[in-house]
Scaffold this motif. Structure first.
Motif, PDB file in Angstrom:
ATOM      1  N   VAL A   1       0.869  -1.173   0.000  1.00 42.41           N
ATOM      2  CA  VAL A   1       0.000   0.000   0.000  1.00 42.41           C
ATOM      3  C   VAL A   1       0.908   1.226   0.000  1.00 42.41           C
ATOM      4  O   VAL A   1       1.865   1.286   0.780  1.00 42.41           O
ATOM      5  N   TRP A   2       0.637   2.167  -0.881  1.00 43.58           N
ATOM      6  CA  TRP A   2       1.475   3.358  -0.986  1.00 43.58           C
ATOM      7  C   TRP A   2       0.853   4.513  -0.216  1.00 43.58           C
ATOM      8  O   TRP A   2      -0.364   4.753  -0.272  1.00 43.58           O
ATOM      9  N   LEU A   3       1.710   5.251   0.488  1.00 40.31           N
ATOM     10  CA  LEU A   3       1.279   6.364   1.324  1.00 40.31           C
ATOM     11  C   LEU A   3       2.093   7.610   0.993  1.00 40.31           C
ATOM     12  O   LEU A   3       3.263   7.508   0.599  1.00 40.31           O
ATOM     13  N   SER A   4       1.472   8.750   1.175  1.00 39.66           N
ATOM     14  CA  SER A   4       2.192  10.007   1.123  1.00 39.66           C
ATOM     15  C   SER A   4       2.405  10.458   2.561  1.00 39.66           C
ATOM     16  O   SER A   4       1.446  10.677   3.303  1.00 39.66           O
ATOM     17  N   VAL A   5       3.649  10.583   2.964  1.00 39.32           N
ATOM     18  CA  VAL A   5       4.007  10.982   4.329  1.00 39.32           C
ATOM     19  C   VAL A   5       4.671  12.352   4.259  1.00 39.32           C
ATOM     20  O   VAL A   5       5.826  12.474   3.828  1.00 39.32           O
ATOM     21  N   ASP A   6       3.904  13.371   4.608  1.00 39.34           N
ATOM     22  CA  ASP A   6       4.387  14.755   4.477  1.00 39.34           C
ATOM     23  C   ASP A   6       4.917  15.018   3.069  1.00 39.34           C
ATOM     24  O   ASP A   6       5.958  15.672   2.879  1.00 39.34           O
ATOM     25  N   GLY A   7       4.219  14.456   2.074  1.00 38.45           N
ATOM     26  CA  GLY A   7       4.577  14.667   0.683  1.00 38.45           C
ATOM     27  C   GLY A   7       5.591  13.699   0.127  1.00 38.45           C
ATOM     28  O   GLY A   7       5.891  13.739  -1.071  1.00 38.45           O
ATOM     29  N   ARG A   8       6.112  12.806   0.962  1.00 35.50           N
ATOM     30  CA  ARG A   8       7.088  11.809   0.534  1.00 35.50           C
ATOM     31  C   ARG A   8       6.382  10.475   0.327  1.00 35.50           C
ATOM     32  O   ARG A   8       5.634  10.031   1.186  1.00 35.50           O
ATOM     33  N   ILE A   9       6.595   9.826  -0.818  1.00 36.43           N
ATOM     34  CA  ILE A   9       5.912   8.572  -1.127  1.00 36.43           C
ATOM     35  C   ILE A   9       6.630   7.416  -0.438  1.00 36.43           C
ATOM     36  O   ILE A   9       7.845   7.236  -0.587  1.00 36.43           O
ATOM     37  N   VAL A  10       5.846   6.628   0.312  1.00 32.98           N
ATOM     38  CA  VAL A  10       6.369   5.485   1.054  1.00 32.98           C
ATOM     39  C   VAL A  10       5.572   4.253   0.675  1.00 32.98           C
ATOM     40  O   VAL A  10       4.331   4.286   0.652  1.00 32.98           O
ATOM     41  N   GLU A  11       6.264   3.162   0.395  1.00 39.72           N
ATOM     42  CA  GLU A  11       5.612   1.896   0.114  1.00 39.72           C
ATOM     43  C   GLU A  11       5.561   1.053   1.381  1.00 39.72           C
ATOM     44  O   GLU A  11       6.604   0.675   1.920  1.00 39.72           O
ATOM     45  N   ALA A  12       4.346   0.780   1.862  1.00 40.70           N
ATOM     46  CA  ALA A  12       4.166  -0.101   3.022  1.00 40.70           C
ATOM     47  C   ALA A  12       3.987  -1.516   2.493  1.00 40.70           C
ATOM     48  O   ALA A  12       2.894  -1.895   2.057  1.00 40.70           O
ATOM     49  N   LYS A  13       5.071  -2.281   2.508  1.00 43.55           N
ATOM     50  CA  LYS A  13       5.036  -3.617   1.932  1.00 43.55           C
ATOM     51  C   LYS A  13       4.243  -4.585   2.806  1.00 43.55           C
ATOM     52  O   LYS A  13       4.167  -4.422   4.018  1.00 43.55           O
ATOM     53  N   GLY A  14       3.679  -5.579   2.152  1.00 48.20           N
ATOM     54  CA  GLY A  14       2.867  -6.564   2.846  1.00 48.20           C
ATOM     55  C   GLY A  14       3.676  -7.403   3.822  1.00 48.20           C
ATOM     56  O   GLY A  14       4.797  -7.819   3.503  1.00 48.20           O
ATOM     57  N   GLY A  15       3.114  -7.633   5.004  1.00 44.56           N
ATOM     58  CA  GLY A  15       3.716  -8.546   5.963  1.00 44.56           C
ATOM     59  C   GLY A  15       4.858  -7.982   6.782  1.00 44.56           C
ATOM     60  O   GLY A  15       5.498  -8.724   7.522  1.00 44.56           O
ATOM     61  N   VAL A  16       5.114  -6.684   6.663  1.00 48.31           N
ATOM     62  CA  VAL A  16       6.227  -6.100   7.413  1.00 48.31           C
ATOM     63  C   VAL A  16       5.803  -4.763   8.029  1.00 48.31           C
ATOM     64  O   VAL A  16       4.775  -4.187   7.676  1.00 48.31           O
ATOM     65  N   GLN A  17       6.645  -4.299   8.948  1.00 41.59           N
ATOM     66  CA  GLN A  17       6.460  -2.986   9.551  1.00 41.59           C
ATOM     67  C   GLN A  17       7.335  -1.975   8.817  1.00 41.59           C
ATOM     68  O   GLN A  17       8.501  -2.249   8.542  1.00 41.59           O
ATOM     69  N   THR A  18       6.755  -0.836   8.487  1.00 44.03           N
ATOM     70  CA  THR A  18       7.469   0.186   7.707  1.00 44.03           C
ATOM     71  C   THR A  18       7.587   1.456   8.512  1.00 44.03           C
ATOM     72  O   THR A  18       6.598   1.943   9.075  1.00 44.03           O
ATOM     73  N   SER A  19       8.777   2.002   8.544  1.00 43.83           N
ATOM     74  CA  SER A  19       9.003   3.283   9.235  1.00 43.83           C
ATOM     75  C   SER A  19       8.437   4.417   8.404  1.00 43.83           C
ATOM     76  O   SER A  19       8.611   4.469   7.176  1.00 43.83           O
ATOM     77  N   LEU A  20       7.771   5.336   9.058  1.00 42.80           N
ATOM     78  CA  LEU A  20       7.240   6.534   8.393  1.00 42.80           C
ATOM     79  C   LEU A  20       8.022   7.770   8.823  1.00 42.80           C
ATOM     80  O   LEU A  20       7.674   8.877   8.414  1.00 42.80           O
ATOM     81  N   ALA A  21       9.036   7.570   9.655  1.00 42.79           N
ATOM     82  CA  ALA A  21       9.814   8.695  10.177  1.00 42.79           C
ATOM     83  C   ALA A  21      10.728   9.265   9.098  1.00 42.79           C
ATOM     84  O   ALA A  21      11.130   8.561   8.174  1.00 42.79           O
TER      85      ALA A  21
END
Length: 266
Positions: free
Chosen positions: A246-266
């Motif tokens: 699932v792709w997210l915009s974090v303060d305008g930065r694109i981050v891919e939250a991959k399946g089955g893992v924890q993703t840092s948004l910092a």
């Protein structure tokens, strides 16, 4: 607090999907046009009518719809708001069974035959394995559906398709997610002698880097995957319990939250 919002895959903010009913032989030409321009769609099929009149056979359907989604449309195309509950259960469940046997994957969506539905039918669908259902009333907008069991398309292909397409392609405000959803019946292009309508549309709207081309089910599943994400209270990280990204915009930065893992948004 970080500003975290959903994006389409690869950070895109526009998605396009097509939806065509009945499994008619004119789908051969339609699918060819769509494939040439990288456009994906969903084909709602009456399994009990395959191979009759001008309907595709099972064998041809399996090959033709590869790369697209095949979804339910009932076995025999009745006006289901007039049917008994027993017939409704048969029409939908048997359609799923037959389509799943042919295509080899779980059928979880449908379009209402003749656009016929009511509140009772909608309430029954989840118990019959149906997670989304398309209606025929158009919104003339690019909004995300609020009710997936009453999924309203943007427009029928007869209704100012190129005007809608030009507006859609020109959308640039990335604070929104846009979805253009076109529906119809492929045989209408033969009846109206206007195949140029869909050819021009696909040539114009296809092959663009800022549009996600997806089936109805891919779009539905993507939004469900977003709803399943587990964010930390501070939004410093997110756990994705699903299999897909699932792709997210974090303060305008694109981050891919991959399946089955924890993703840092910092």
């Amino acid at each position: 607090m970080r500003r975290v919002v959903l994006c389409y895959p690869e950070g895109k903010h526009k998605a396009l999907t097509l939806s065509y009913d009945d499994g008619r032989t004119a789908d051969r030409r339609l699918v060819g046009i769509m494939n040439r321009h990288g456009i994906k769609g969903t084909f709602h099929i009456n399994s009990g009518l395959l191979g009759t009149n001008d309907r595709l056979t099972k064998e041809e359907s399996l090959e033709l719809y590869a790369g697209h989604e095949v979804s339910a449309h009932t076995v025999t195309h009745p006006t289901i708001a007039r049917c008994s509950k027993e017939q409704l259960v048969y029409e939908i469940t048997e359609d799923r069974k037959q389509l799943e046997q042919i295509f080899g994957y779980t059928v979880r969506g449908m379009s209402y035959p003749n656009g016929s539905f009511n509140r009772q039918i909608k309430e029954m669908l989840p118990f019959l394995g149906i997670e989304y259902a398309r209606v025929v009333e158009s919104t003339k907008t690019f909004a995300i559906p609020d009710d997936w069991l009453e999924w309203k398309p943007s427009c029928h292909h007869k209704h100012d398709l190129m005007g809608m397409a030009e507006t859609f392609v020109g959308l640039h405000k990335q604070q929104y997610l846009y979805l253009m959803y076109v529906w119809g019946h492929s045989y209408e292009f033969d009846t109206d002698n206007n195949w140029e309508v869909i050819e021009q549309f696909c040539e114009y709207a296809g092959g663009r880097d800022d549009i996600w081309y997806a089936t109805n089910m891919e779009i539905y599943d993507y939004f469900q995957a977003f709803r399943q994400l587990k964010f930390s209270a501070s939004q410093d990280f997110v756990w994705n319990p699903g299999a897909g990204s699932v792709w997210l915009s974090v303060d305008g930065r694109i981050v891919e939250a991959k399946g089955g893992v924890q993703t840092s948004l910092a």
